[in-house]
Design a protein around this motif. Structure first.
Motif, mmCIF file in Angstrom:
data_model
loop_
_atom_site.group_PDB
_atom_site.id
_atom_site.type_symbol
_atom_site.label_atom_id
_atom_site.label_comp_id
_atom_site.label_asym_id
_atom_site.label_seq_id
_atom_site.Cartn_x
_atom_site.Cartn_y
_atom_site.Cartn_z
ATOM 1 N N GLY A 30 59.202 -7.154 -72.755
ATOM 2 C CA GLY A 30 59.855 -6.886 -74.110
ATOM 3 C C GLY A 30 60.745 -5.544 -74.236
ATOM 4 O O GLY A 30 60.937 -4.698 -75.289
ATOM 5 N N LEU A 31 61.186 -4.984 -73.028
ATOM 6 C CA LEU A 31 62.226 -3.967 -72.606
ATOM 7 C C LEU A 31 63.458 -4.326 -73.105
ATOM 8 O O LEU A 31 64.305 -3.381 -73.352
ATOM 9 C CB LEU A 31 62.220 -3.498 -71.342
ATOM 10 N N ILE A 32 63.984 -5.591 -72.983
ATOM 11 C CA ILE A 32 65.325 -6.257 -73.313
ATOM 12 C C ILE A 32 65.062 -7.261 -74.117
ATOM 13 O O ILE A 32 64.029 -8.187 -74.176
ATOM 14 C CB ILE A 32 66.273 -6.546 -72.127
ATOM 15 N N GLN A 33 66.295 -7.432 -75.036
ATOM 16 C CA GLN A 33 66.152 -8.694 -75.875
ATOM 17 C C GLN A 33 67.234 -9.483 -75.839
ATOM 18 O O GLN A 33 67.229 -10.615 -76.489
ATOM 19 C CB GLN A 33 65.817 -8.252 -77.531
ATOM 20 N N GLY A 34 68.233 -9.161 -75.245
ATOM 21 C CA GLY A 34 69.666 -9.875 -75.463
ATOM 22 C C GLY A 34 70.428 -9.511 -76.786
ATOM 23 O O GLY A 34 70.089 -8.748 -77.339
ATOM 24 N N ARG A 35 71.672 -10.287 -76.583
ATOM 25 C CA ARG A 35 72.439 -10.075 -77.854
ATOM 26 C C ARG A 35 72.422 -11.109 -78.657
ATOM 27 O O ARG A 35 71.735 -12.335 -78.479
ATOM 28 C CB ARG A 35 73.893 -9.776 -77.158
ATOM 29 N N ASP A 36 73.618 -11.332 -79.496
ATOM 30 C CA ASP A 36 73.758 -12.522 -80.329
ATOM 31 C C ASP A 36 73.628 -14.020 -79.407
ATOM 32 O O ASP A 36 74.132 -13.678 -78.221
ATOM 33 C CB ASP A 36 74.909 -12.430 -81.004
ATOM 34 N N ASN A 37 73.230 -14.873 -80.146
ATOM 35 C CA ASN A 37 73.305 -16.231 -79.568
ATOM 36 C C ASN A 37 72.354 -16.344 -78.220
ATOM 37 O O ASN A 37 72.761 -17.048 -77.448
ATOM 38 C CB ASN A 37 74.658 -16.650 -79.074
ATOM 39 N N ASN A 38 71.347 -15.359 -78.205
ATOM 40 C CA ASN A 38 70.624 -15.291 -77.138
ATOM 41 C C ASN A 38 71.043 -15.134 -75.782
ATOM 42 O O ASN A 38 70.954 -15.680 -74.590
ATOM 43 C CB ASN A 38 69.557 -16.581 -76.910
ATOM 44 N N GLU A 39 72.268 -14.282 -75.656
ATOM 45 C CA GLU A 39 73.068 -13.917 -74.498
ATOM 46 C C GLU A 39 72.587 -12.558 -73.934
ATOM 47 O O GLU A 39 72.309 -11.661 -74.726
ATOM 48 C CB GLU A 39 74.410 -13.935 -74.774
ATOM 49 N N PHE A 40 72.547 -12.450 -72.520
ATOM 50 C CA PHE A 40 72.306 -11.370 -71.830
ATOM 51 C C PHE A 40 73.440 -10.561 -71.831
ATOM 52 O O PHE A 40 73.353 -9.204 -71.564
ATOM 53 C CB PHE A 40 71.515 -11.474 -70.660
ATOM 54 N N GLU A 41 74.434 -11.116 -71.302
ATOM 55 C CA GLU A 41 75.934 -10.568 -70.970
ATOM 56 C C GLU A 41 75.863 -9.539 -70.056
ATOM 57 O O GLU A 41 75.978 -8.341 -70.179
ATOM 58 C CB GLU A 41 76.219 -10.128 -72.362
ATOM 59 N N PRO A 42 75.635 -9.839 -68.635
ATOM 60 C CA PRO A 42 75.362 -8.906 -67.590
ATOM 61 C C PRO A 42 76.627 -8.227 -67.050
ATOM 62 O O PRO A 42 76.487 -7.321 -66.646
ATOM 63 C CB PRO A 42 74.952 -9.891 -66.333
ATOM 64 N N THR A 43 77.796 -8.495 -67.652
ATOM 65 C CA THR A 43 79.024 -7.664 -67.114
ATOM 66 C C THR A 43 79.291 -6.782 -68.183
ATOM 67 O O THR A 43 80.315 -5.992 -68.132
ATOM 68 C CB THR A 43 80.043 -8.550 -66.865
ATOM 69 N N ALA A 44 78.722 -6.921 -69.554
ATOM 70 C CA ALA A 44 78.857 -6.008 -70.549
ATOM 71 C C ALA A 44 78.475 -4.552 -70.596
ATOM 72 O O ALA A 44 77.436 -4.347 -69.721
ATOM 73 C CB ALA A 44 78.432 -6.714 -71.886
ATOM 74 N N THR A 45 79.166 -3.656 -71.192
ATOM 75 C CA THR A 45 78.645 -2.510 -71.225
ATOM 76 C C THR A 45 77.428 -2.301 -72.370
ATOM 77 O O THR A 45 78.052 -2.700 -73.332
ATOM 78 C CB THR A 45 79.801 -1.090 -71.397
ATOM 79 N N ALA A 46 76.344 -1.585 -72.157
ATOM 80 C CA ALA A 46 75.429 -1.355 -73.330
ATOM 81 C C ALA A 46 76.069 -0.487 -73.923
ATOM 82 O O ALA A 46 76.718 0.777 -73.792
ATOM 83 C CB ALA A 46 74.243 -1.035 -72.716
ATOM 84 N N THR A 47 75.610 -0.372 -75.449
ATOM 85 C CA THR A 47 76.267 0.611 -76.362
ATOM 86 C C THR A 47 75.120 1.593 -76.440
ATOM 87 O O THR A 47 74.063 1.531 -75.872
ATOM 88 C CB THR A 47 76.117 -0.104 -77.636
ATOM 89 N N ARG A 48 75.375 2.656 -77.162
ATOM 90 C CA ARG A 48 74.463 3.867 -77.109
ATOM 91 C C ARG A 48 73.240 3.392 -77.971
ATOM 92 O O ARG A 48 72.066 3.704 -77.538
ATOM 93 C CB ARG A 48 75.025 4.946 -77.900
ATOM 94 N N ALA A 49 73.434 2.503 -79.123
ATOM 95 C CA ALA A 49 72.318 2.008 -79.786
ATOM 96 C C ALA A 49 71.203 1.236 -78.931
ATOM 97 O O ALA A 49 70.101 1.275 -78.672
ATOM 98 C CB ALA A 49 72.621 1.022 -81.009
ATOM 99 N N GLU A 50 71.914 0.298 -77.873
ATOM 100 C CA GLU A 50 71.195 -0.713 -76.998
ATOM 101 C C GLU A 50 70.588 0.144 -75.949
ATOM 102 O O GLU A 50 69.464 0.083 -75.654
ATOM 103 C CB GLU A 50 72.096 -1.582 -76.221
ATOM 104 N N SER A 51 71.091 1.264 -75.441
ATOM 105 C CA SER A 51 70.509 2.040 -74.464
ATOM 106 C C SER A 51 69.505 2.846 -75.085
ATOM 107 O O SER A 51 68.330 2.971 -74.422
ATOM 108 C CB SER A 51 71.484 3.079 -74.200
ATOM 109 N N ALA A 52 69.609 3.253 -76.205
ATOM 110 C CA ALA A 52 68.365 4.145 -76.827
ATOM 111 C C ALA A 52 67.079 3.067 -77.149
ATOM 112 O O ALA A 52 65.935 3.365 -77.030
ATOM 113 C CB ALA A 52 68.813 4.557 -78.202
ATOM 114 N N THR A 53 67.513 1.965 -77.588
ATOM 115 C CA THR A 53 66.527 0.904 -77.713
ATOM 116 C C THR A 53 65.656 0.542 -76.815
ATOM 117 O O THR A 53 64.384 0.656 -76.407
ATOM 118 C CB THR A 53 67.067 -0.304 -78.274
#
Length: 64
Positions: A30-53
């Motif tokens: 439960g540490l990560i949930q992915g983004r829209d459309n159930n995508e992990f997007e491994p090459t994307a940069t995490a936002t501040r909100a995602e990092s805080a979550t």
């Protein structure tokens, strides 16, 4: 880490093989949930909100 854990991200084929078990274990915990459309997007940069979550999820998981 559970090396047999599997994830259900729709872009799982983009996750490097060395990182796949870690991503699966983090999702299972439960540490990560992915983004829209159930995508992990491994090459994307995490936002501040995602990092805080993720940090808050980790602290909760560790019961700190």
């Amino acid at each position: 880490m559970d090396p047999k854990a599997e994830h259900s991200f729709s872009d799982a084929d983009k996750i490097p093989s060395w990182g796949a078990p870690y991503v699966a274990a983090a999702a299972k915990a439960g540490l990560i949930q992915g983004r829209d459309n159930n995508e992990f997007e491994p090459t994307a940069t995490a936002t501040r909100a995602e990092s805080a979550t993720m940090i808050l999820s980790l602290l909760k998981y560790l019961k700190m």
